[in-house]
Design a protein around this motif. Structure first.
Motif, mmCIF file in Angstrom:
data_model
loop_
_atom_site.group_PDB
_atom_site.id
_atom_site.type_symbol
_atom_site.label_atom_id
_atom_site.label_comp_id
_atom_site.label_asym_id
_atom_site.label_seq_id
_atom_site.Cartn_x
_atom_site.Cartn_y
_atom_site.Cartn_z
ATOM 1 N N SER A 1 7.598 -5.610 5.110
ATOM 2 C CA SER A 1 7.104 -4.548 6.062
ATOM 3 C C SER A 1 7.508 -3.174 5.752
ATOM 4 C CB SER A 1 7.503 -4.949 7.644
ATOM 5 O OG SER A 1 8.809 -5.167 7.794
ATOM 6 N N THR A 2 8.752 -2.999 5.597
ATOM 7 C CA THR A 2 9.296 -1.521 5.068
ATOM 8 C C THR A 2 8.502 -1.087 3.876
ATOM 9 O OG1 THR A 2 11.284 -2.152 6.207
ATOM 10 C CG2 THR A 2 11.268 -0.053 4.391
ATOM 11 N N VAL A 3 8.098 -1.850 2.864
ATOM 12 C CA VAL A 3 7.265 -1.343 1.883
ATOM 13 C C VAL A 3 6.115 -0.960 2.248
ATOM 14 C CG1 VAL A 3 6.164 -2.135 -0.219
ATOM 15 C CG2 VAL A 3 8.373 -2.943 0.151
ATOM 16 N N ALA A 4 5.434 -1.590 3.181
ATOM 17 C CA ALA A 4 4.030 -1.169 3.438
ATOM 18 C C ALA A 4 4.152 0.060 4.519
ATOM 19 C CB ALA A 4 3.552 -2.294 4.694
ATOM 20 N N ALA A 5 5.261 0.426 5.256
ATOM 21 C CA ALA A 5 5.655 1.584 5.905
ATOM 22 C C ALA A 5 5.798 2.864 4.744
ATOM 23 C CB ALA A 5 6.881 1.431 6.694
ATOM 24 N N ARG A 6 6.468 2.384 3.711
ATOM 25 C CA ARG A 6 6.895 3.439 2.985
ATOM 26 C C ARG A 6 5.552 3.935 2.049
ATOM 27 N NH1 ARG A 6 12.726 4.623 1.361
ATOM 28 N NH2 ARG A 6 11.737 6.362 0.311
ATOM 29 N N VAL A 7 4.714 2.919 1.829
ATOM 30 C CA VAL A 7 3.414 3.108 0.939
ATOM 31 C C VAL A 7 2.305 4.243 1.928
ATOM 32 C CG1 VAL A 7 1.396 2.214 0.206
ATOM 33 C CG2 VAL A 7 3.531 1.142 -0.367
ATOM 34 N N ALA A 8 2.454 3.623 3.112
ATOM 35 C CA ALA A 8 1.770 4.667 4.037
ATOM 36 C C ALA A 8 2.446 5.942 4.308
ATOM 37 C CB ALA A 8 1.588 3.882 5.506
ATOM 38 N N ALA A 9 3.573 6.023 4.328
ATOM 39 C CA ALA A 9 4.306 7.210 4.168
ATOM 40 C C ALA A 9 3.954 8.287 3.188
ATOM 41 C CB ALA A 9 5.675 7.259 4.663
ATOM 42 N N SER A 10 4.149 7.512 1.991
ATOM 43 C CA SER A 10 3.649 8.151 0.878
ATOM 44 C C SER A 10 2.349 9.100 0.908
ATOM 45 C CB SER A 10 4.016 7.296 -0.194
ATOM 46 O OG SER A 10 3.437 7.940 -1.620
ATOM 47 N N ALA A 11 1.319 8.343 1.579
ATOM 48 C CA ALA A 11 0.101 9.198 1.653
ATOM 49 C C ALA A 11 0.256 10.001 2.863
ATOM 50 C CB ALA A 11 -0.853 8.041 1.951
ATOM 51 N N ARG A 12 1.331 10.486 3.704
ATOM 52 C CA ARG A 12 1.433 11.047 4.698
ATOM 53 C C ARG A 12 0.744 10.727 5.937
ATOM 54 N NH1 ARG A 12 4.814 11.869 1.579
ATOM 55 N NH2 ARG A 12 5.648 13.812 0.463
ATOM 56 N N VAL A 13 0.748 9.288 6.232
ATOM 57 C CA VAL A 13 0.009 8.979 7.222
ATOM 58 C C VAL A 13 1.139 9.425 8.506
ATOM 59 C CG1 VAL A 13 -0.269 6.743 8.662
ATOM 60 C CG2 VAL A 13 -0.685 7.211 6.157
ATOM 61 N N HIS A 14 0.581 9.519 9.553
ATOM 62 C CA HIS A 14 1.343 9.800 10.812
ATOM 63 C C HIS A 14 2.419 8.607 11.146
ATOM 64 C CE1 HIS A 14 -1.341 7.788 13.377
ATOM 65 N NE2 HIS A 14 -2.329 8.490 13.009
ATOM 66 N N PRO A 15 3.389 8.911 11.755
ATOM 67 C CA PRO A 15 4.364 7.675 12.256
ATOM 68 C C PRO A 15 3.817 6.531 12.825
ATOM 69 C CG PRO A 15 5.343 9.926 12.650
ATOM 70 C CD PRO A 15 4.118 10.186 12.224
ATOM 71 N N TYR A 16 2.642 6.710 14.023
ATOM 72 C CA TYR A 16 2.103 5.669 14.679
ATOM 73 C C TYR A 16 1.190 4.932 13.383
ATOM 74 C CZ TYR A 16 2.655 8.310 19.025
ATOM 75 O OH TYR A 16 3.147 8.893 20.044
ATOM 76 N N GLY A 17 0.460 5.471 12.739
ATOM 77 C CA GLY A 17 -0.069 4.773 11.460
ATOM 78 C C GLY A 17 0.963 3.923 10.539
ATOM 79 N N ILE A 18 1.977 4.456 10.477
ATOM 80 C CA ILE A 18 3.253 3.837 9.574
ATOM 81 C C ILE A 18 3.674 2.571 10.411
ATOM 82 C CG2 ILE A 18 5.512 4.264 8.828
ATOM 83 C CD1 ILE A 18 4.534 7.089 7.949
ATOM 84 N N VAL A 19 3.965 2.892 11.654
ATOM 85 C CA VAL A 19 4.440 1.725 12.428
ATOM 86 C C VAL A 19 3.179 0.688 12.503
ATOM 87 C CG1 VAL A 19 4.952 1.086 14.537
ATOM 88 C CG2 VAL A 19 6.207 2.839 13.683
ATOM 89 N N SER A 20 2.054 1.198 12.520
ATOM 90 C CA SER A 20 1.158 -0.058 12.729
ATOM 91 C C SER A 20 0.881 -0.714 11.259
ATOM 92 C CB SER A 20 -0.371 0.843 12.821
ATOM 93 O OG SER A 20 -0.455 1.142 14.308
ATOM 94 N N ALA A 21 1.298 -0.025 9.943
ATOM 95 C CA ALA A 21 1.259 -0.818 8.743
ATOM 96 C C ALA A 21 2.387 -1.675 8.927
ATOM 97 C CB ALA A 21 1.446 0.416 7.720
ATOM 98 N N GLY A 22 3.436 -1.328 9.236
ATOM 99 C CA GLY A 22 4.705 -2.042 9.157
ATOM 100 C C GLY A 22 4.581 -3.413 10.298
ATOM 101 N N LEU A 23 3.745 -3.260 11.458
ATOM 102 C CA LEU A 23 3.518 -4.369 12.430
ATOM 103 C C LEU A 23 2.679 -5.185 11.820
ATOM 104 C CD1 LEU A 23 3.138 -2.262 15.511
ATOM 105 C CD2 LEU A 23 5.095 -4.113 15.219
ATOM 106 N N GLY A 24 1.458 -4.664 11.066
ATOM 107 C CA GLY A 24 0.616 -5.638 10.296
ATOM 108 C C GLY A 24 1.474 -6.498 9.120
ATOM 109 N N ALA A 25 2.172 -6.029 8.472
ATOM 110 C CA ALA A 25 2.951 -6.905 7.466
ATOM 111 C C ALA A 25 3.816 -7.658 8.066
ATOM 112 C CB ALA A 25 3.542 -5.675 6.518
ATOM 113 N N LEU A 26 4.450 -7.212 9.223
ATOM 114 C CA LEU A 26 5.445 -8.111 9.792
ATOM 115 C C LEU A 26 5.017 -9.506 10.375
ATOM 116 C CD1 LEU A 26 8.509 -7.478 10.727
ATOM 117 C CD2 LEU A 26 7.482 -7.342 12.900
#
Length: 394
Positions: free
Chosen positions: A227-252
């Motif tokens: 889930s942290t990998v998913a969050a970091r990939v989203a952050a690399s695209a400069r997604v905002h924190p809400y989107g990053i946490v959504s990515a983490g929750l999806g992978a979780l």
């Protein structure tokens, strides 16, 4: 280069040169179990087996236009050494009994323990909107699904979500955690610590806030989990924190990750009644024992050890702990018989008669803290750095 018998050893600098990585990344590899660190007798630093480094080098893909891979990430947020977990160089075993999770969050985000800790709250309008959306879902919906909806609705309600400055991310982080916790209960509390506000959503009777607080700290970060990998990939695209946490929750949301405590909880149901029969049946089916063993820790999961030690003073945890002790005594094999944090969460759930999905809820809220820390770290790297080396035509 050092020699010990027939084995050849490399220094940290030599490993970094062989793998074309930074020296700090070498220790990130150790944390992930990719390399084995050997103490250097009579000298400072560590040594590594050359054969192991060579095998790792062969497995990595190199090219003229090589992009960053997950193995290349050098993170200072958490590390694992000698079966101990560290946040920013501080042993979690020391943090868990001395600092509330809000202070630990500050440590992970900024490198400094906040004292006194700041209360995490969300603007009233955002809370009203998220509670209305979550309330429309009905009472049978899982708590983590409520969180996913709440995070999405809060994002749409926050006009400042695109502020990616460090201060903007910290502001959003506090809102996110408040929304995740305060959207869960039919009678939410708008004040108090995260643990105090979370408890009523997990069980029909009181759960000690200090125990929940400690559990949140133990789960806040664990390196590059999926889930942290998913969050970091989203952050690399400069997604905002809400989107990053959504990515983490999806992978979780997987039996192998965030929902593993629910699987362990159901296994423990059977094990409390008959430990060996429950273990035998699981082994017969070939799926392994839920809540036992870990890919990284060699002898013990320190998070589980800390939480289970706390629970041994809780009388209601005795049946579950007795079942675990019986299984570990009989299995004997050290690695596969070691309880992990998912099993410790399952014991906590049984001791306080929590909802079956309480463990993954605690996990998701805690890991949000870690995702934000990785977001801040990733925002400091070149954007869009995670791409394949070769693109194949369809």
């Amino acid at each position: 280069m050092d020699n010990e018998g027939d084995a050849r050893h490399l220094t940290t600098a030599e490993v970094a040169s062989r793998l074309d990585i930074k020296p700090e990344t070498v220790y990130a590899y150790v944390s992930r179990g990719l390399l084995t660190k050997i103490p250097a007798s009579g000298r400072r630093g560590s040594l590594f087996l050359e054969d192991e480094v060579t095998r790792l080098a062969r497995g990595r893909r190199h090219g003229g236009d090589r992009r960053t891979t997950m193995d290349d990430i050098a993170s200072t947020i958490s590390s694992i050494e000698d079966d101990q977990l560290y946040y920013r160089g501080r042993n979690v075993a020391d943090l868990v009994t001395t600092h509330p999770v809000e202070s630990v969050a500050s440590l992970l985000w900024t490198g400094e323990l906040a004292s006194p800790p700041q209360q995490f709250t969300a603007p009233a309008e955002i809370l009203r909107t998220t509670r209305a959306a979550v309330g429309a879902l009905g009472g049978s919906v899982r708590l983590t699904d409520r969180m996913r909806v709440a995070v999405t609705v809060a994002s749409a309600s926050d006009q400042l979500r695109f502020d990616l400055s460090a201060q903007g991310v910290l502001r959003t982080a506090r809102i996110l955690l408040a929304v995740e916790v305060d959207c869960l209960s039919a009678t939410p509390q708008d004040s108090g610590t995260l643990a105090q506000r979370l408890g009523p959503s997990l069980a029909d009777h009181a759960v000690p806030a200090v125990l929940l607080d400690s559990t949140l700290t133990l789960l806040a970060d664990h390196g590059l989990a999926i889930s942290t990998v998913a969050a970091r990939v989203a952050a690399s695209a400069r997604v905002h924190p809400y989107g990053i946490v959504s990515a983490g929750l999806g992978a979780l949301d997987s039996q192998y990750h965030g929902a593993a405590s629910t699987v362990a909880y159901r296994f423990l149901d059977d094990a409390i009644a008959d430990p060996l029969d429950a273990a035998s049946e699981r082994l017969r089916l070939g799926g392994g024992l839920p809540g036992f063993g870990h890919l990284i820790y060699r002898t013990t999961d320190p998070r589980a050890e800390l939480l289970l030690t706390m629970l041994r003073s809780v009388p209601a945890a005795t049946p579950a702990l007795t079942a675990i002790d019986t299984i570990t005594d009989q299995l004997g094999a050290p690695h596969t018989a070691v309880p992990n944090i998912d099993l410790a969460l399952a014991v906590l759930m049984h001791a306080y008669r929590m909802r079956p999905d309480a463990g993954e809820t605690i996990f998701a809220i805690a890991r949000t803290i870690g995702w934000i820390a990785h977001t801040l770290e990733e925002y400091g790297e070149p954007p869009m750095r995670f791409r394949p080396n070769r693109i194949h035509a369809p």
